[in-house]
Design an enzyme around this catalytic site. Structure first.
Site, PDB file in Angstrom:
ATOM      1  N   GLY A 115      19.793  -8.324 -51.311  1.00 38.88           N
ATOM      2  CA  GLY A 115      20.776  -8.303 -50.248  1.00 38.88           C
ATOM      3  C   GLY A 115      20.588  -9.158 -49.196  1.00 38.88           C
TER       4      GLY A 115
ATOM      5  N   LYS B 174       9.120 -12.865 -60.692  1.00 42.73           N
ATOM      6  CA  LYS B 174       8.552 -12.122 -59.595  1.00 42.73           C
ATOM      7  C   LYS B 174       7.229 -11.617 -60.098  1.00 42.73           C
ATOM      8  CE  LYS B 174      12.875 -10.519 -57.577  1.00 42.73           C
ATOM      9  NZ  LYS B 174      14.125  -9.669 -57.868  1.00 42.73           N
TER      10      LYS B 174
ATOM     11  N   ASP C 169      14.793 -12.879 -63.747  1.00 42.97           N
ATOM     12  CA  ASP C 169      14.320 -12.491 -62.467  1.00 42.97           C
ATOM     13  C   ASP C 169      13.058 -11.936 -62.286  1.00 42.97           C
ATOM     14  OD1 ASP C 169      15.697 -12.561 -59.462  1.00 42.97           O
ATOM     15  OD2 ASP C 169      15.099 -10.426 -59.878  1.00 42.97           O
TER      16      ASP C 169
HETATM   17  N1  HSE Z   1      19.213 -10.240 -58.433  1.00 46.83           N
HETATM   18  C1  HSE Z   1      17.859  -9.603 -57.827  1.00 46.83           C
HETATM   19  C2  HSE Z   1      18.175  -8.166 -58.086  1.00 46.83           C
HETATM   20  C3  HSE Z   1      17.798  -9.806 -56.209  1.00 46.83           C
HETATM   21  O1  HSE Z   1      18.973  -7.612 -58.631  1.00 46.83           O
HETATM   22  O2  HSE Z   1      17.148  -7.575 -57.610  1.00 46.83           O
HETATM   23  C4  HSE Z   1      17.300 -11.273 -56.156  1.00 46.83           C
HETATM   24  O3  HSE Z   1      16.171 -11.610 -56.665  1.00 46.83           O
END
Ligand code: HSE
Length: 429
Positions: free
Chosen positions: A305, A206, A202
């Site tokens: 969220g 980003k 993730d």
């Molecule tokens: N799962 C991600 C986090 C949020 O824990 O920040 C969505 O990108």
């Protein structure tokens, strides 16, 4: 104000989608005033049509997302399904059929952003995705627009809330990784399958998006060096504490000193407690941007969220609707620098290495020789001996990552080195 509404199709009605629909209804008058025309939810594509969705007219629900985006009267498609397919095909079909797109899909943008931008440009549509990076925190628009006249050199941040929660818990309670993950799961921060978060996928998606926009080049998730937090131990955290540091999962995107390449990486790192990122607690996110003229900027807030992510989606919706009314489009892809992404081995960083060694004459000299042979300069050494064994903690000066990992490899081969207890990069000094 125009009275004919702009029509919006919502693809996905989970945690984020349902909040988007709710805010579109409760803030309808304000949104209309800000846009200059009302916005109407014209259809909601879902997988489970029988689920009760409070506040959404059941007549709007469909399982046929393709037919919804092909209707021809949709002005904006909001894609909050996630994943590569069918999201990619639906977004492309939306562009072909006259709609601009607001997406929260980091995985897709980090994998195939260039093709999506090309499709948006071909059909003269907008592709906005503020919600794809760090939830409510404005990052994409500041980089694409506010800092478009500056030269960004570095983006450094905590962009994953789940892992920050786990590391924070380990730091404050002394818990091990599994225990902290269990707590994150029980509190709903970690998903049932936490792989994407804890293995750094993730954050890497980003990082790819941020690096691409910051440096006006193309960076895909596969270009991002990625290490997760599953190997971080309570001993690492204690060791960091002894150095006046804490451990964070960082996304670091940098322009090389000669300006000829960029790097993007995600890995756990020790940062000094005095660094502003050290005080980012629980599931919060924060990102530093360093630019030539602006200097250092810090963005902080909830990175995940339903409501925070919906806030970013709604901001994009307003922008895209304004563009539609003005018969204009916002910024598209800016990848003109074509800077290559260098491998991790070329990143210049510092290591904190903890070794279990024999406590006898010449061992320290042997260890120091390995560092010297690899061209790595030692900053500090701390040794604690007990019963013929010793624990040796070495912190290096900055050196190419390849030289640092070569040093660790050579240390492992020494007879006097019983084991390498931990290796962690040190950042933020
Ligand atoms: N799962 C991600 C986090 C949020 O824990 O920040 C969505 O990108």
């Amino acid at each position: 104000m125009r009275t004919r509404p702009l029509k919006v199709a919502l693809l996905g009605c989970g945690v984020v989608g349902s909040e988007v629909a709710r805010i579109m209804t409760t803030h309808a008058d304000d949104l209309a005033a800000r846009i200059g025309a009302p916005v109407e939810l014209a259809g909601v594509a879902v997988r489970r049509p029988s689920k009760v969705r409070e506040g959404i007219d059941p007549a709007l629900i469909t399982t046929d997302a393709t037919a919804l985006v092909q209707r021809g009267d949709i002005d904006v498609v909001i894609e909050v399904i996630g994943g590569i397919e069918p999201a990619r095909a639906l977004i492309t079909t939306a562009f072909e059929n006259g709609a601009s797109v607001v997406s929260a899909n980091k995985a897709l943008l980090a994998e195939d952003g260039a093709a999506l931008h090309a499709a948006a440009e071909k059909y003269g549509r907008d592709l906005y995705y503020e919600a794809a990076v760090a939830g409510a925190i404005p990052l994409v628009r500041p980089l694409r627009e506010s800092l478009a006249g500056d030269k960004v050199n570095r983006v450094l941040g905590i962009v994953n809330g789940t892992t920050n929660f786990i590391l924070d818990k380990m730091d404050t309670s002394g818990a091990g990784y599994s225990e902290a993950l269990d707590e994150a799961t029980a509190l709903g921060y970690a998903e049932a399958d936490p792989t994407a978060d804890v293995e750094g996928f993730d954050a890497a998606a980003k990082a790819a998006i941020l690096a691409g926009i910051a440096f006006h080049t193309r960076v895909r998730i596969g270009d991002v060096h990625r290490e997760g937090i599953t190997e971080v131990t309570a001993a690492d955290i204690a060791s960091a504490r002894r150095m006046g540091c804490t451990v964070k999962l960082l996304a670091i995107c940098e322009r090389a000193a000669d300006g000829a390449s960029v790097t993007a990486r995600v890995h756990p790192a020790m940062i000094p407690l005095s660094h502003p990122l050290a005080s980012v607690r629980e599931a919060y996110n924060a990102v530093f941007i360093e630019a030539d003229a602006a200097g250092q900027l810090m963005f902080y807030g909830p990175g995940a969220g339903g409501s925070p992510t919906a806030s970013a989606v709604l901001g994009d919706l307003v922008a895209v609707c304004r563009n539609k009314l003005g018969e204009a489009t916002g910024p598209g892809e800016s990848a003109y620098t074509r800077l290559p992404v260098s491998p991790m081995g070329e990143v210049v960083t510092r290591y904190h290495i903890s070794l279990d060694v024999a406590d006898k004459p010449g061992v320290l000299a042997q260890v120091a020789t390995v560092f010297a042979e690899q061209g790595v300069s030692i900053d500090t050494v701390r040794q604690q001996g007990k019963d013929g064994e010793a624990s040796l903690v070495v912190v290096t000066h900055r050196a190419p990552d390849a030289a640092l990992s070569g040093t660790v490899e050579a240390l492992r081969k020494l007879d006097t080195v019983r084991g390498v207890a931990s290796i962690m990069r040190v950042e933020g000094e």
